[in-house]
Design an enzyme around this catalytic site. Structure first.
Site, PDB file in Angstrom:
ATOM      1  N   GLY A  33      45.413  -8.895 -21.004  1.00 39.24           N
ATOM      2  CA  GLY A  33      46.372  -8.064 -21.750  1.00 39.24           C
ATOM      3  C   GLY A  33      47.491  -7.562 -20.850  1.00 39.24           C
ATOM      4  O   GLY A  33      48.595  -7.310 -21.316  1.00 39.24           O
ATOM      5  N   GLY A  34      47.190  -7.427 -19.553  1.00 38.23           N
ATOM      6  CA  GLY A  34      48.227  -7.143 -18.561  1.00 38.23           C
ATOM      7  C   GLY A  34      48.977  -5.841 -18.777  1.00 38.23           C
ATOM      8  O   GLY A  34      48.464  -4.884 -19.374  1.00 38.23           O
TER       9      GLY A  34
ATOM     10  N   CYS B 178      51.623  -4.995 -20.592  1.00 40.95           N
ATOM     11  CA  CYS B 178      52.012  -4.585 -21.946  1.00 40.95           C
ATOM     12  C   CYS B 178      50.915  -3.764 -22.606  1.00 40.95           C
ATOM     13  O   CYS B 178      51.153  -2.663 -23.093  1.00 40.95           O
ATOM     14  CB  CYS B 178      52.335  -5.825 -22.772  1.00 40.95           C
ATOM     15  SG  CYS B 178      52.594  -5.457 -24.507  1.00 40.95           S
TER      16      CYS B 178
ATOM     17  N   GLY C 260      67.740   3.044 -18.094  1.00 42.12           N
ATOM     18  CA  GLY C 260      67.486   1.823 -18.875  1.00 42.12           C
ATOM     19  C   GLY C 260      66.426   2.093 -19.925  1.00 42.12           C
ATOM     20  O   GLY C 260      66.179   3.248 -20.305  1.00 42.12           O
TER      21      GLY C 260
ATOM     22  N   ILE D 144      63.016   1.881 -20.032  1.00 43.05           N
ATOM     23  CA  ILE D 144      61.835   2.697 -19.720  1.00 43.05           C
ATOM     24  C   ILE D 144      62.247   4.155 -19.483  1.00 43.05           C
ATOM     25  O   ILE D 144      61.611   5.085 -19.979  1.00 43.05           O
ATOM     26  CB  ILE D 144      61.059   2.098 -18.522  1.00 43.05           C
ATOM     27  CG1 ILE D 144      60.470   0.735 -18.934  1.00 43.05           C
ATOM     28  CG2 ILE D 144      59.952   3.038 -18.040  1.00 43.05           C
ATOM     29  CD1 ILE D 144      59.757  -0.020 -17.827  1.00 43.05           C
TER      30      ILE D 144
ATOM     31  N   ASP E 205      57.403 -12.202 -16.769  1.00 40.61           N
ATOM     32  CA  ASP E 205      58.241 -11.323 -15.953  1.00 40.61           C
ATOM     33  C   ASP E 205      58.576 -11.889 -14.576  1.00 40.61           C
ATOM     34  O   ASP E 205      59.491 -11.374 -13.923  1.00 40.61           O
ATOM     35  CB  ASP E 205      57.541  -9.962 -15.765  1.00 40.61           C
ATOM     36  CG  ASP E 205      57.683  -9.063 -16.978  1.00 40.61           C
ATOM     37  OD1 ASP E 205      58.188  -9.531 -18.014  1.00 40.61           O
ATOM     38  OD2 ASP E 205      57.280  -7.880 -16.891  1.00 40.61           O
TER      39      ASP E 205
ATOM     40  N   ALA F 257      57.552  -8.350 -23.456  1.00 41.58           N
ATOM     41  CA  ALA F 257      56.277  -8.966 -23.800  1.00 41.58           C
ATOM     42  C   ALA F 257      56.467 -10.153 -24.753  1.00 41.58           C
ATOM     43  O   ALA F 257      55.842 -11.202 -24.578  1.00 41.58           O
ATOM     44  CB  ALA F 257      55.373  -7.929 -24.439  1.00 41.58           C
ATOM     45  N   HIS F 258      57.347 -10.002 -25.741  1.00 38.82           N
ATOM     46  CA  HIS F 258      57.490 -11.085 -26.715  1.00 38.82           C
ATOM     47  C   HIS F 258      58.199 -12.296 -26.112  1.00 38.82           C
ATOM     48  O   HIS F 258      58.023 -13.413 -26.574  1.00 38.82           O
ATOM     49  CB  HIS F 258      58.174 -10.603 -28.006  1.00 38.82           C
ATOM     50  CG  HIS F 258      59.367  -9.733 -27.791  1.00 38.82           C
ATOM     51  ND1 HIS F 258      59.264  -8.401 -27.520  1.00 38.82           N
ATOM     52  CD2 HIS F 258      60.684 -10.002 -27.810  1.00 38.82           C
ATOM     53  CE1 HIS F 258      60.482  -7.876 -27.383  1.00 38.82           C
ATOM     54  NE2 HIS F 258      61.359  -8.840 -27.545  1.00 38.82           N
TER      55      HIS F 258
ATOM     56  N   HIS G 176      66.585  -1.709 -52.399  1.00 45.04           N
ATOM     57  CA  HIS G 176      67.120  -0.348 -52.408  1.00 45.04           C
ATOM     58  C   HIS G 176      66.024   0.654 -52.757  1.00 45.04           C
ATOM     59  O   HIS G 176      65.238   0.382 -53.661  1.00 45.04           O
ATOM     60  CB  HIS G 176      68.235  -0.249 -53.448  1.00 45.04           C
ATOM     61  CG  HIS G 176      68.813   1.123 -53.551  1.00 45.04           C
ATOM     62  ND1 HIS G 176      69.685   1.628 -52.613  1.00 45.04           N
ATOM     63  CD2 HIS G 176      68.621   2.113 -54.478  1.00 45.04           C
ATOM     64  CE1 HIS G 176      70.020   2.859 -52.957  1.00 45.04           C
ATOM     65  NE2 HIS G 176      69.384   3.184 -54.080  1.00 45.04           N
TER      66      HIS G 176
END
Ligand SMILES: Cc1cc2nc3c(=O)[nH]c(=O)nc-3n(C[C@H](O)[C@H](O)[C@H](O)COP(=O)(O)OP(=O)(O)OC[C@H]3O[C@@H](n4cnc5c(N)ncnc54)[C@H](O)[C@@H]3O)c2cc1C
Length: 464
Positions: A47-48, A50, A185, A187, A310, A318-319, A443
């Site tokens: 999962g790292g 993210c 930025g 984060i 990365d 992530a995506h 709507h």
């Protein structure tokens, strides 16, 4: 590499992946669908970043922050709720519960794929087709490097004590009275937003001329105005020089001599590639300042080694990692997958107000096509019923090539991240405003603001 070649090979896989973050595990999941065997090497938790230290925990904190703001504002909507305080231990328990649930689910999913072998331990690329883990050599017909990233600092700026990175900020067991955030930025702005909602006195220090400098100028202007209104202070255009800390707090000095004091300094100056000492250079993999250089098909040009996520220069999202992971598995299978350029990857900054964008900014479009060949249209959320109901303001901006497709969509306002799905289809399918204008947006939704912007850009505004 001779010393390694002498060791026994434990197991051979069609695809051997170094790192099981978003990019690595996505490769594994797609690869088994395609009939490959996979070795997935992970030194920490599948999962790292993210799942454990990034997207998921920050968004949980942002949700708690949103609830705090709703409680503060509730009387405006006729609901009498009193915000009695933020119980940070309960906030952390909620956040950790989400992570634990998702982690369990992901572990179960991976376990259910019999063709994936998770190899626990720190891996090192030991030749062009082997990774060594705990002294055992594993062979891959194809190798995928996906070792991810870490929170960077600046030269001479040591992390420790009251100087923390996002990893520390996610696990604070108290709410500071005040904080300085170095970096405006994604984060930095997300933590500024959370902490402000939790009652922290926040100051952002950004060396570049504006916050979120990669966004369209209209969005930047709106965010800065909204942050000012929320009482989030910021200094832009002057670089950081140094920080001193003692038992009570930190003192940050900028190069022009300005100083700021607070209880904590959060360093949010970007993420560096986790590649040092992993044997990449020794195997001949091309590198630049720690990043792995891969071509547009994510191949490194060395053996059958690919690089994703990365560690590859570009957007660290992530995506993007998921997409690159799927791409590489399909590329290895010979399916010739479609390249999605970084510029057409959707980006969301989940601060309040939220920013969502995809495609070219107006400035980038003008540089690419010439100013006379670009048209831009802004639609103010003041005209959108659902946004008024929610009490949010903001903008949707579309950029089109003159008489051509929409090449950029830029949005700011509460919940506008949820609109990025349609925006990314518009840009990636190269839709014309005239195409979008004739389709129907329900709507009352915030989604109508996309339809209204396209209608205006097509020369037939409804409420504009
Ligand atoms: C605070 C924060 C908020 C974020 N929010 C968002 C967001 O909202 N949306 C978004 O899209 N992105 C967000 N991101 C970015 C996102 O987390 C990353 O882009 C994504 O995790 C990158 O995936 P990856 O697989 O390349 O790397 P990682 O997720 O870092 O995974 C790499 C994995 O490799 C493992 N590894 C490294 N070296 C070795 C080795 N030698 N042996 C074995 N295993 C190894 C690591 O343990 C790790 O599990 C955020 C990041 C942070 C820090």
């Amino acid at each position: 590499m001779s010393d390694v070649a002498a060791q026994p090979t434990e197991q051979e896989f069609d695809i051997l992946i170094l790192g099981a973050g978003s990019a690595g595990y996505a490769t594994a999941l797609r690869a088994v669908q395609l009939g490959f065997t996979v070795g997935l090497v992970e030194k920490s938790k599948v999962g790292g970043t993210c799942l454990h230290n990034g997207c998921i925990p920050t968004k949980a904190l942002l949700h708690s922050a949103e609830l705090a703001d709703h409680a503060r504002d509730s009387a405006k909507y006729g609901v009498n709720v009193e915000l009695q305080g933020i119980d940070i231990n309960a906030v952390n328990a909620y956040k950790d519960g989400i992570i634990a649930g998702k982690y369990k689910g992901l572990q179960g999913l991976i376990k259910s794929k019999k063709a994936i072998t998770v190899i626990e331990g720190e891996g090192k690329l030991s030749s062009q087709n082997t990774v060594t883990v705990n002294g055992v050599v594993y062979t891959g017909k194809n190798i995928v490097l996906a070792s991810g990233s870490y929170s960077k600092s600046l030269p001479g700026l040591e992390i420790g004590g009251r100087v923390i990175t996002s990893d520390g900020a996610l696990n604070l067991d108290y709410i500071p009275k005040s904080a300085i955030i170095l970096g405006g930025g994604v984060i930095g702005c997300e933590f500024a937003s959370v902490w402000k909602s939790f009652g922290v006195d926040v100051t952002i220090v950004e060396g570049l001329p504006s916050l979120v400098p990669n966004e369209d100028a209209t969005i930047v202007k709106n965010l800065e105005r909204a942050f000012k209104k929320r009482g989030i202070k910021y200094s832009t255009g002057t670089f950081f020089q140094g920080v001193e800390q003692n038992n009570d707090g930190v003192k940050v000095t900028l190069v022009d001599g300005t100083t700021f004091e607070a209880e904590l300094l959060l360093v949010a100056v970007g993420r560096g590639p986790s590649t040092a000492g992993l044997g990449y250079e020794e195997a001949g993999v091309p590198m630049d300042r720690g990043f792995v250089l891969a071509n547009e098909r994510l191949h490194t040009g060395v053996g059958n080694i690919y690089a994703i996520g990365d560690i590859v220069p570009g957007l660290q999202l992530a995506h993007r990692g998921y997409q690159q992971g799927i791409f590489v598995a399909e590329e290895i299978a010979g399916l010739n997958p479609v390249i999605v350029e970084d510029v057409n990857i959707p980006k969301v900054t989940y601060c309040d107000p939220e920013i969502a964008s995809v495609g070219l900014t107006q400035k980038a479009a003008e540089e690419k096509f010439g100013a006379e060949n670009v048209q831009a249209q802004e639609y103010n959320l003041a005209g959108n019923g659902k946004s008024s109901i929610l009490g949010t303001s903001g903008i949707v901006k579309m950029v089109r090539q003159k008489d051509g497709p929409i090449v950029g969509v830029h949005m700011i306002g509460a919940r506008m991240g949820e609109q990025i799905g349609e925006a990314q289809l518009i840009v990636n399918w190269e839709a014309y405003p005239e195409d979008v204008a004739q389709l129907v947006h329900a709507h009352p939704t915030q989604n109508e603001s996309l339809g209204e912007t396209a209608m205006a850009l097509a020369g037939k505004p409804l409420h504009g």
